[in-house]
Write an enzyme that holds these catalytic residues in place. Sequence first.
Site, mmCIF file in Angstrom:
data_model
loop_
_atom_site.group_PDB
_atom_site.id
_atom_site.type_symbol
_atom_site.label_atom_id
_atom_site.label_comp_id
_atom_site.label_asym_id
_atom_site.label_seq_id
_atom_site.Cartn_x
_atom_site.Cartn_y
_atom_site.Cartn_z
ATOM 1 N N SER A 15 63.611 -61.672 12.569
ATOM 2 C CA SER A 15 63.820 -63.098 12.284
ATOM 3 C C SER A 15 64.379 -63.857 13.487
ATOM 4 O O SER A 15 64.142 -65.062 13.637
ATOM 5 C CB SER A 15 64.768 -63.270 11.092
ATOM 6 N N ASP A 199 75.140 -68.075 11.583
ATOM 7 C CA ASP A 199 75.681 -67.462 10.371
ATOM 8 C C ASP A 199 76.288 -66.090 10.624
ATOM 9 O O ASP A 199 76.584 -65.356 9.686
ATOM 10 C CB ASP A 199 74.585 -67.343 9.310
ATOM 11 N N HIS A 202 72.085 -64.778 13.085
ATOM 12 C CA HIS A 202 71.003 -65.546 13.698
ATOM 13 C C HIS A 202 71.537 -66.515 14.753
ATOM 14 O O HIS A 202 72.685 -66.958 14.663
ATOM 15 C CB HIS A 202 70.206 -66.290 12.625
#
Length: 260
Positions: A15, A199, A202
Amino acid sequence: MAAYVQDAIMLLGDSITQGGYEFNGFAARLAHVYNRKMDVINRGYSGYNTDWILPVFEQIFATQHEQQHVPKVRLLVIWFGANDAAVPPKEQHVPLPRYKENLATLIWMVSSPDSPRYSPDTRVVLLTPPPVNTLQWSVRQASKDPPQSLDRDFEVTRTYAEAAKEVGAADGVPVVDVWTKFWEGAGKVEAELKKYLTDGLHLNEEGYAVVFEELTKTIAEKYPKYHHDNLQFVFAPFDQICADLPHYKEITKKRSAFES
């Protein structure tokens, strides 16, 4: 006459790579500086680890026979570890020895003549996973419905970053040490990692800016031929096109006749 296909940079990761096209993400920045020189192919898969990417890579990276029909991947940037380092029993967890083996396999797949996907034109760069800020990440986990327990560990992620560097050293592949760059930039204080992370896991804009700078610096040092400053436009800039070229004059002539 065959159509010209522009060469490419492939970004392979989870991600954090997938998010690289966010505003001022590292993929977006790469696409900007390589514009008209090489295409940037983002193959980031949210949630993936090195176990799950292997069969995917077999489908998205051309075999030797197929490579004559697709863009040449000149740079392959591999960035995994953030999910592999998840704490068991998290399903994303990949044991450290297998993580190293998987990274080595990805490198082998493009660099070994024995591989169906051997690509002598491809140069590989590894990135280490960034450090995790468990203070931020625990808040994110607790905010879920239902709340979830903390599934990342600061020291565990550090060992995966070290493992990525070991694989790079063993296989002769340059490594961008994102972990150390962030950790030192945060003054070696975990809470201060929020400077780079949205967070706890990320990256934010500043984090991606660091990755872009370190990656392009590594390319300049290890693969200078493919640094964006050393590449020419694939097609000539508009101000270099000569108005007296035969094909240009023919196009102008036909356009004039059509307009009249």
